[in-house]
Design a protein around this motif. Structure first.
Motif, PDB file in Angstrom:
ATOM      1  N   ALA A 322      -4.591  -6.793  -0.375  1.00  0.00           N
ATOM      2  CA  ALA A 322      -3.815  -5.613  -0.750  1.00  0.00           C
ATOM      3  C   ALA A 322      -2.712  -5.991  -1.732  1.00  0.00           C
ATOM      4  N   ALA A 323      -2.555  -5.180  -2.774  1.00  0.00           N
ATOM      5  CA  ALA A 323      -1.448  -5.310  -3.725  1.00  0.00           C
ATOM      6  C   ALA A 323      -0.471  -4.178  -3.481  1.00  0.00           C
ATOM      7  N   MET A 324       0.821  -4.456  -3.619  1.00  0.00           N
ATOM      8  CA  MET A 324       1.862  -3.472  -3.324  1.00  0.00           C
ATOM      9  C   MET A 324       2.903  -3.488  -4.432  1.00  0.00           C
ATOM     10  N   HIS A 325       3.065  -2.332  -5.080  1.00  0.00           N
ATOM     11  CA  HIS A 325       3.987  -2.225  -6.214  1.00  0.00           C
ATOM     12  C   HIS A 325       4.413  -0.762  -6.309  1.00  0.00           C
ATOM     13  N   TYR A 352       4.920   5.171  -1.264  1.00  0.00           N
ATOM     14  CA  TYR A 352       6.260   4.762  -0.834  1.00  0.00           C
ATOM     15  C   TYR A 352       7.184   5.972  -0.764  1.00  0.00           C
ATOM     16  N   PRO A 353       8.194   5.937   0.108  1.00  0.00           N
ATOM     17  CA  PRO A 353       9.086   7.092   0.276  1.00  0.00           C
ATOM     18  C   PRO A 353       9.971   7.307  -0.954  1.00  0.00           C
ATOM     19  N   ASP A 354      10.388   8.523  -1.139  1.00  0.00           N
ATOM     20  CA  ASP A 354      11.251   8.874  -2.267  1.00  0.00           C
ATOM     21  C   ASP A 354      12.706   8.633  -1.877  1.00  0.00           C
ATOM     22  N   THR A 355      13.059   7.372  -1.719  1.00  0.00           N
ATOM     23  CA  THR A 355      14.417   7.007  -1.325  1.00  0.00           C
ATOM     24  C   THR A 355      15.202   6.545  -2.553  1.00  0.00           C
ATOM     25  N   GLU A 356      16.373   5.990  -2.330  1.00  0.00           N
ATOM     26  CA  GLU A 356      17.249   5.619  -3.443  1.00  0.00           C
ATOM     27  C   GLU A 356      16.562   4.650  -4.402  1.00  0.00           C
ATOM     28  N   LYS A 357      16.641   4.970  -5.681  1.00  0.00           N
ATOM     29  CA  LYS A 357      16.076   4.101  -6.705  1.00  0.00           C
ATOM     30  C   LYS A 357      17.129   3.105  -7.177  1.00  0.00           C
ATOM     31  N   GLY A 359      17.048   0.863 -10.554  1.00  0.00           N
ATOM     32  CA  GLY A 359      16.255   0.545 -11.725  1.00  0.00           C
ATOM     33  C   GLY A 359      15.034   1.431 -11.846  1.00  0.00           C
ATOM     34  N   MET A 360      13.849   0.835 -11.912  1.00  0.00           N
ATOM     35  CA  MET A 360      12.617   1.566 -12.205  1.00  0.00           C
ATOM     36  C   MET A 360      12.008   2.270 -11.000  1.00  0.00           C
ATOM     37  N   ALA A 361      12.316   1.800  -9.792  1.00  0.00           N
ATOM     38  CA  ALA A 361      11.594   2.315  -8.620  1.00  0.00           C
ATOM     39  C   ALA A 361      12.509   2.304  -7.398  1.00  0.00           C
ATOM     40  N   ILE A 362      11.929   2.596  -6.225  1.00  0.00           N
ATOM     41  CA  ILE A 362      12.745   2.571  -5.013  1.00  0.00           C
ATOM     42  C   ILE A 362      13.326   1.177  -4.823  1.00  0.00           C
ATOM     43  N   ASN A 363      14.453   1.117  -4.148  1.00  0.00           N
ATOM     44  CA  ASN A 363      15.145  -0.153  -3.955  1.00  0.00           C
ATOM     45  C   ASN A 363      14.273  -1.145  -3.190  1.00  0.00           C
ATOM     46  N   ASP A 364      14.497  -2.429  -3.445  1.00  0.00           N
ATOM     47  CA  ASP A 364      13.656  -3.471  -2.853  1.00  0.00           C
ATOM     48  C   ASP A 364      13.686  -3.480  -1.328  1.00  0.00           C
ATOM     49  N   GLU A 365      14.812  -3.124  -0.759  1.00  0.00           N
ATOM     50  CA  GLU A 365      14.886  -3.136   0.701  1.00  0.00           C
ATOM     51  C   GLU A 365      13.899  -2.143   1.292  1.00  0.00           C
ATOM     52  N   ASP A 366      13.885  -0.914   0.778  1.00  0.00           N
ATOM     53  CA  ASP A 366      12.926   0.090   1.258  1.00  0.00           C
ATOM     54  C   ASP A 366      11.500  -0.286   0.872  1.00  0.00           C
ATOM     55  N   PHE A 367      11.345  -0.904  -0.293  1.00  0.00           N
ATOM     56  CA  PHE A 367      10.019  -1.352  -0.713  1.00  0.00           C
ATOM     57  C   PHE A 367       9.463  -2.388   0.269  1.00  0.00           C
ATOM     58  N   PHE A 368      10.286  -3.343   0.647  1.00  0.00           N
ATOM     59  CA  PHE A 368       9.831  -4.389   1.564  1.00  0.00           C
ATOM     60  C   PHE A 368       9.505  -3.845   2.950  1.00  0.00           C
ATOM     61  N   THR A 369      10.389  -3.011   3.490  1.00  0.00           N
ATOM     62  CA  THR A 369      10.147  -2.507   4.853  1.00  0.00           C
ATOM     63  C   THR A 369       8.923  -1.604   4.908  1.00  0.00           C
ATOM     64  N   THR A 370       8.713  -0.798   3.850  1.00  0.00           N
ATOM     65  CA  THR A 370       7.521   0.061   3.817  1.00  0.00           C
ATOM     66  C   THR A 370       6.267  -0.787   3.623  1.00  0.00           C
ATOM     67  N   ALA A 427      18.035  -7.998   0.131  1.00  0.00           N
ATOM     68  CA  ALA A 427      16.770  -7.329   0.464  1.00  0.00           C
ATOM     69  C   ALA A 427      15.746  -8.334   1.004  1.00  0.00           C
ATOM     70  N   VAL A 428      15.716  -9.533   0.436  1.00  0.00           N
ATOM     71  CA  VAL A 428      14.812 -10.572   0.939  1.00  0.00           C
ATOM     72  C   VAL A 428      15.176 -10.947   2.365  1.00  0.00           C
ATOM     73  N   GLU A 429      16.468 -10.972   2.668  1.00  0.00           N
ATOM     74  CA  GLU A 429      16.894 -11.262   4.047  1.00  0.00           C
ATOM     75  C   GLU A 429      16.345 -10.207   5.003  1.00  0.00           C
ATOM     76  N   VAL A 430      16.407  -8.939   4.604  1.00  0.00           N
ATOM     77  CA  VAL A 430      15.857  -7.861   5.433  1.00  0.00           C
ATOM     78  C   VAL A 430      14.361  -8.073   5.642  1.00  0.00           C
ATOM     79  N   LEU A 431      13.650  -8.431   4.569  1.00  0.00           N
ATOM     80  CA  LEU A 431      12.205  -8.659   4.659  1.00  0.00           C
ATOM     81  C   LEU A 431      11.887  -9.775   5.652  1.00  0.00           C
ATOM     82  N   VAL A 432      12.565 -10.906   5.511  1.00  0.00           N
ATOM     83  CA  VAL A 432      12.271 -12.046   6.383  1.00  0.00           C
ATOM     84  C   VAL A 432      12.574 -11.717   7.846  1.00  0.00           C
TER      85      VAL A 432
END
Length: 602
Positions: A322-325, A352-357, A359-370, A427-432
């Motif tokens: 699976a690829a995720m972007h 992915y949810p329409d949460t706070e962006k 830059g170009m897309a949703i923030n990395d923290e929400d990206f990682f958790t989703t 955000a990486v800390e949240v992911l780990v």
């Protein structure tokens, strides 16, 4: 003087070419001046067949077109270190991948390229007021100028061919070599011709390339040697090694990533090998263990060609891939490429949810958790490839996310780069932590790496000055080194691994950890004892402590050799044994990609 307008036009053209070399810090030799002048003579001699009054307006238009192409080349060169090409046309819709970062490349002095337009316009009006009688056409002069131009242009080419130099036979590693050999207009004309030929060219590798390919080929079978761990591969946008461990005003830029050295294998001498495709190049190199193209992106130019990619091999070995972007699925043609290289699933913006962006897309923290939620629905073993975006140029970040003081930094783009990297660190800390809480960490292979540098590393600018990185080797390390962390299954203690490597080596490393035999790969596992050579698109390379910087103004194989440790130039004999090997590696990669050559060894 009957043709003074034409000579003024030539003078302005020559001055602008010198200005181009000045702005790009590229050589402007007498030989280069002659070859550039010759092509200008060839391209403009026909205007002497037109009566003066009309000719002047045509010359004015040519000056404007020349200036537009020159200024475009300057901006492109500042970001990519290369020139524009017609083969970039398929990638033009992706240029917002650079986005507002292009603004940082523009300087007010660049617009001096158009000063000749105003001066020549005043010149035309001055000639009108003088009431100079209309002149006849200058057929004989036009013929003489065209002949002189042809002779000046042809002589060095015939000499190059007589010497057996390979740059004009498809062996060039960079567009800049053709620029120095053919001059400004000669390069763009040759490039246009290649673009036309490529439309009708039958992609069959030469016999010489087939020999190189067979020599480099490995067993392309996929063998699953036992129970396989889950694999989580995370690409972090614009993350360069210089920020790891960096303190500004006493504050750590990446406090959490700094601590990952204690529980993962950290590779400080790891390099990105991207070129004009930047993020898409990083994805391609990581997943295919091949080099990027010298012009454009594989994703847009050769999306359907055959490789031996990591996801396909893992899929054949029993993995759910699976690829995720969290961006548009069609951007960089990912929806086509991901499926073609073996990803069974592609989670894009719509997933992915329409949460706070940021830059170009949703923030990395929400990206990682989703993304973790998506991973939990995959069948084990799985391969999850995540492409983060929050630290993407132009590094736009909300004010409440700016947590660093950054004393002494004035450039807003540089300041925002550090702010976005600091945010990504959290955000990486949240992911780990999420992976650990869901029992997805210990038994998995987890890898983090930077896709490419910030694009703000130019010598003499604020970032390089603050880091004291204006020398050749310091510039190389600042612009090319990106961090890499690898956690094999059940790793109990982190370690800093001084192995020199590049993105081309990541796929073979994953195969070794997963117990699967790789297919055709140019890289080698970073966990092996091999002293590998890290090759870059322009023919430069690093092997151990030596760094080779090619001289693109002449034929392949010449350049300067440096010691990374001392930063000093050393005897060329330390680099010489590896130069042809580096060029052959690029050639093999190009043959696989452009000629679909794996079909010939499967």
């Amino acid at each position: 003087m009957k043709t003074i307008d034409y000579w003024v036009y030539l003078a302005f053209s020559a001055i602008k070419l010198f200005l181009f070399s000045l702005y790009t810090d590229t050589p402007f030799s007498f030989g280069f001046f002659l070859i550039s002048l010759s092509s200008a003579l060839l391209l403009s001699s026909w205007t002497l067949l037109i009566r003066a009054r009309k000719r002047r307006w045509i010359l004015l238009s040519l000056l404007a077109l020349h200036s537009t192409l020159l200024i475009s080349d300057v901006w492109y060169y500042r970001y990519f270190g290369d020139l524009l090409s017609v083969q970039l046309i398929p990638s033009m819709t992706q240029m917002n991948d650079v986005g507002g970062g292009f603004l940082s490349l523009i300087r007010w002095t660049d617009f001096l390229f158009f000063a000749d337009f105003l001066l020549f316009l005043l010149f035309i009006f001055a000639l009108k007021k003088s009431r100079t009688p209309a002149q006849k056409t200058n057929g004989k002069l036009a013929a003489v100028i065209a002949t002189v131009g042809l002779l000046l242009f042809s002589a060095p080419l015939f000499m190059s061919i007589a010497k057996g130099e390979r740059w004009l036979t498809g062996d060039a590693t960079s567009n800049m070599r053709e620029y120095y050999e053919l001059g400004f207009w000669g390069y763009h004309g040759y490039d246009f011709g290649k673009g036309v030929v490529s439309i009708f060219r039958d992609p069959i590798p030469s016999e010489q390339d087939k020999v190189l390919l067979q020599k480099a080929a490995a067993d392309i079978s996929t063998v699953n040697k036992g129970e396989q761990p889950n694999i989580i591969l995370v690409q972090l946008e614009s993350l360069q090694t210089s920020v790891i461990g960096q303190k500004i005003g006493g504050e750590e830029v990446t406090p959490y990533l700094n601590t990952l050295k204690e529980e993962m294998l950290y590779f400080p001498s790891f390099h990105h090998q991207t070129h004009e495709g930047r993020t898409s190049d990083a994805e391609f190199v990581i997943n295919s263990s091949l080099h990027p193209l010298r012009t454009g992106s594989v994703y847009t130019r050769f999306p359907d060609n055959t490789f031996a990619p990591l996801p396909e091999a893992l899929k054949n070995g029993g993995y759910d891939t699976a690829a995720m972007h969290a961006y548009e699925a069609s951007f960089w043609n990912r929806n086509t490429v991901y499926e073609h290289i073996g990803f069974s699933h592609f989670f894009s913006k719509k997933d992915y949810p329409d949460t706070e962006k940021i830059g170009m897309a949703i923030n990395d923290e929400d990206f990682f958790t989703t993304s973790i939620e998506h991973m939990e629905k995959l069948k084990e073993p799985y391969f999850s490839f995540m492409v983060a975006l929050s630290s993407h140029i132009p590094f736009e970040i909300p004010e409440d996310k700016k947590q660093l003081a950054l004393p002494g930094y004035e450039n807003e783009l540089v300041r925002n780069y550090y702010h976005t990297v600091h945010y990504v660190d959290g955000a990486v800390e949240v992911l780990v932590e999420e992976l650990k809480q869901r029992d997805m960490w210990d038994d998995s292979i987890v890898i983090f790496y930077g896709d490419h540098d910030s694009g703000l590393t130019e010598a003499g600018r604020e970032m390089a000055n603050k880091l004291d990185a204006n020398g050749v080797t310091e510039q190389f390390e600042l612009a090319r080194q990106v961090p890499l962390w690898i956690k094999p299954p059940e790793l109990t203690q982190g370690e800093t691994v001084e192995t020199v490597g590049g993105q081309i080596d990541v796929a073979p490393t994953i195969f070794e950890l997963a117990g699967i035999d790789p297919g055709f790969m140019l890289g080698t596992s970073l966990l092996s004892d091999t002293e590998r050579m890290v090759v870059f698109r322009d023919g430069s390379f690093r092997k151990g402590d030596v760094y080779f910087q090619p001289d693109l103004t002449t034929t392949p194989g010449t350049g300067e050799c440096y010691s990374i440790e001392s930063g000093e130039q050393i005897d060329g004999s330390a680099c010489e044994p590896y130069i042809d090997e580096a060029l052959d590696q690029l050639r093999v990669s190009d043959t696989v990609i452009e000629d679909n050559a794996l079909e010939y060894i499967k």
